[in-house]
Design an enzyme around this catalytic site. Structure first.
Site, PDB file in Angstrom:
ATOM      1  N   GLU A   1      -3.529  -0.329  -8.167  1.00 33.03           N
ATOM      2  CA  GLU A   1      -4.629   0.691  -7.547  1.00 33.03           C
ATOM      3  C   GLU A   1      -3.683   1.885  -7.790  1.00 33.03           C
ATOM      4  OE1 GLU A   1      -7.030  -0.004  -4.368  1.00 33.03           O
ATOM      5  OE2 GLU A   1      -6.214   1.834  -3.527  1.00 33.03           O
TER       6      GLU A   1
ATOM      7  N   HIS B   1     -10.468   4.502   0.876  1.00 30.96           N
ATOM      8  CA  HIS B   1      -8.998   4.485   1.757  1.00 30.96           C
ATOM      9  C   HIS B   1      -9.547   4.940   3.397  1.00 30.96           C
ATOM     10  CE1 HIS B   1      -5.552   3.666  -0.710  1.00 30.96           C
ATOM     11  NE2 HIS B   1      -6.361   3.320  -1.279  1.00 30.96           N
TER      12      HIS B   1
ATOM     13  N   LYS C   1      -9.158   8.888  10.861  1.00 36.28           N
ATOM     14  CA  LYS C   1      -8.860   7.450  11.116  1.00 36.28           C
ATOM     15  C   LYS C   1      -9.597   6.873  12.374  1.00 36.28           C
ATOM     16  CE  LYS C   1      -5.185   7.287   8.435  1.00 36.28           C
ATOM     17  NZ  LYS C   1      -5.128   6.194   7.251  1.00 36.28           N
TER      18      LYS C   1
ATOM     19  N   ASP D   1       0.731  -1.207  -0.035  1.00 34.48           N
ATOM     20  CA  ASP D   1       0.039  -0.268   0.170  1.00 34.48           C
ATOM     21  C   ASP D   1       0.764   1.286   0.066  1.00 34.48           C
ATOM     22  OD1 ASP D   1      -2.273   1.589  -0.050  1.00 34.48           O
ATOM     23  OD2 ASP D   1      -2.903   1.110   2.174  1.00 34.48           O
ATOM     24  N   HIS D   2       0.105   2.221  -0.819  1.00 29.68           N
ATOM     25  CA  HIS D   2       0.884   3.699  -0.629  1.00 29.68           C
ATOM     26  C   HIS D   2       2.437   3.657  -0.869  1.00 29.68           C
ATOM     27  CE1 HIS D   2      -2.428   6.337   0.347  1.00 29.68           C
ATOM     28  NE2 HIS D   2      -2.530   5.347   1.300  1.00 29.68           N
TER      29      HIS D   2
HETATM   30 ZN    ZN Z   1      -4.852   5.478   1.681  1.00 27.44          ZN
END
Ligand code: ZN
Length: 530
Positions: free
Chosen positions: A307, A382, A349, A195-196
């Site tokens: 992605e 996300h 978050k 991810d990222h």
């Molecule tokens: Zn993210």
């Protein structure tokens, strides 16, 4: 067939096939037999028969072991390759070879080599959920949350930033996912999301560990100031784009977009739309193309999915910007499986959506129309944990072409379990988190204030789990963003401040952790379930 006959039976099977899961009652009697043979407690659902052998995970105190049995009638490559302590054990009048193995990287590789459902796979357009596990203990609980829902889980998912904060490597993330999948006997397959990723070398690093999805984050190349630039500034930025990387001229790009019809009854693309979209995202498109081509070179024939995510940018992605990005990626030959716009409203978050959900709905509907016109691909949400207001909207308007990413919420569930298992330890962690929060919040999108979180010493044991209720935004966010400090801070004498006690509490009562994960993540999955 009696349990002990299974071993003989398994050894005579043709090499190359993994037996399906044993049915429940038979599995239980196998578990009894195996626990006598290895003097440990096998996890019943983990019993699996790779070619020529039987393997399972077993609990030895708080440690876990991989046990491999072979009747010796036929050489089993799996048995040979597993690294562990070999001995013999008797059952039903016969003698069997037994190997008791530690859960090492080498043994994880052997498991993935011989047992297909322990290898990550691509998910394509299947509805899916990312279940980041920063502790390496959560996969069995995650597997229970998704079992039977038709939602494909990504058990291995961690960003480079999180790996740095938790001092973990891509191999460790992958190995924990494989071991957890074996323990729970989850055979439907799981995805793996690096991810990222911001640089090409991040792809090299995670591809080497077997990751199959790369989430490219070109956020550093997004120019959010374009939202408020005047015409002259936009024009200057447009002319200055890396046109050779974009493989088109400024004039031809204008011809391609200005006046182009938009889907979903949205007004056609205007010149201003193009200038703003290109000024804001043009360099991000060029960077994504570079990352995609690098991934293709690295992966060669291995299947992978990509992605593109711009969720961590300062301002929302408009529907014209989404259209421009997707149309440009297509023109440049990028194949991608999901795209994560930055949505309107706040995706903080570990707490629910903050903002006008009707406005979110209106905007999401337009994004879904673009996705269907230029895809299909999945819309990726996300900071997707705890966004209960968003899931039904996304499921309905995107026809389940959705990927939801969660990570920190599973760490919060670990703390919830610890608040029940070991209240004094939990109080220490909460007091430390309150202290660390002002510094740790810097790189996160949160609005909590530490002073609004109660002093842990003022709370009775029975009140501690209440800090995790959805409306306790301050407590949830303070605990959410301090995970790196909690897990990696050491005492002056070099020992861990919390890490060893944190893990021991969860390992000592792992069913408690699996139970809260199943319940909490189950609520995330339910709106998308078959
Ligand atoms: Zn993210």
């Amino acid at each position: 067939m009696k349990p002990e006959e299974t071993l003989v039976h398994v050894s005579s099977l043709p090499v190359g096939e993994v037996l399906p899961a044993f049915e429940e009652e038979f599995g239980r009697s196998l578990t009894d037999l195996f626990s006598q043979m290895v003097r440990m407690g096998p996890y019943p659902k983990s019993i699996t028969a790779p070619p020529g052998a039987i393997c399972f995970l077993a609990r030895d105190g708080v440690e876990k072991r991989l046990c491999v049995l072979s009747s010796g009638a036929k050489e089993s490559p799996f048995f040979q390759e597993a690294e562990g302590h070999a001995s013999t054990a008797a059952a039903g009048g016969d003698t069997y070879q037994v190997k008791v193995c530690e859960l090492t990287h080498a043994n994880a590789l052997t498991l993935r080599k011989h047992i297909p459902f322990l290898r990550p796979r691509t998910a394509g357009l299947e509805k899916s959920i990312g279940l980041g596990d920063r502790l390496g203990l959560a996969t069995p609980g995650h597997a229970r949350a998704v079992a039977g829902t038709g939602v494909t889980p990504f058990f291995a998912q961690q960003s480079i930033r999180e790996m740095e904060r938790t001092h973990r490597t891509p191999d460790e993330v992958m190995d924990c996912a494989s071991f957890g999948t074996l323990q729970e006997g989850f055979r439907a397959g799981f995805g793996s999301d690096a991810d990222h990723l911001k640089q090409p070398e991040h792809i090299d690093y995670t591809a080497a560990a077997g990751f199959t999805m790369f989430t490219v984050d070109p956020g550093d190349h997004v120019d959010s100031d374009s939202d408020s630039d005047d015409d002259a500034a936009l024009m200057k930025k447009y002319e200055g784009l890396p046109w050779s990387d974009l493989e088109i001229s400024a004039a031809d790009c204008r011809k391609l977009y200005v006046g182009r019809p938009m889907p979903g009854g949205i007004e056609a693309f205007g010149e201003k739309h193009l200038l703003r979209a290109a000024a804001k995202y043009g360099k991000a498109v060029a960077h994504t193309v570079k990352m995609y081509r690098h991934a293709r070179t690295v992966m060669r024939r291995r299947p992978f999915e990509l992605e593109m995510s711009v969720d961590e940018t300062a301002t929302p992605t408009t529907v014209y910007e989404h259209f421009y990005v997707a149309a440009e990626l297509r023109r440049l030959g990028v194949r991608w499986v999901s795209l994560a716009p930055r949505f309107v409203g706040e995706f903080e978050k570990g707490v629910d959506y903050i903002g006008d959900i009707d406005y979110f709905r209106t905007e999401f509907e337009k994004h879904a129309a673009v996705m269907k016109a230029l895809g299909p691909y999945k819309i990726s949400v996300h900071s997707g944990s705890d966004k209960f207001a968003v899931y039904p909207v996304a499921a309905e308007l995107a026809d389940n072409l959705v990927h939801v990413k969660t990570a920190g919420t599973s760490y919060l569930e670990a703390l919830r379990a610890i608040s029940m298992i070991d209240p004094p330890l939990f109080r220490e962690i909460l007091a430390f988190a309150k202290e660390r929060y002002p510094e740790d919040r810097a790189t996160y999108h949160v609005s909590a204030e530490a002073e609004r979180v109660p002093d842990p010493n003022d709370l009775k044991d029975a009140d501690l789990p209440g800090l995790f209720e959805p409306d306790r935004i301050d407590a949830r966010e303070v605990m959410h963003v301090t995970f790196g400090s909690v897990l990696t801070t050491k005492k002056p004498d070099g020992g861990w401040l919390f890490y060893d006690r944190f893990m021991a509490a969860l390992r000592g009562d792992e069913e408690k952790y699996y139970g809260v994960l199943e319940s909490h993540l189950g609520k995330h999955v339910a709106p998308f379930a078959d």
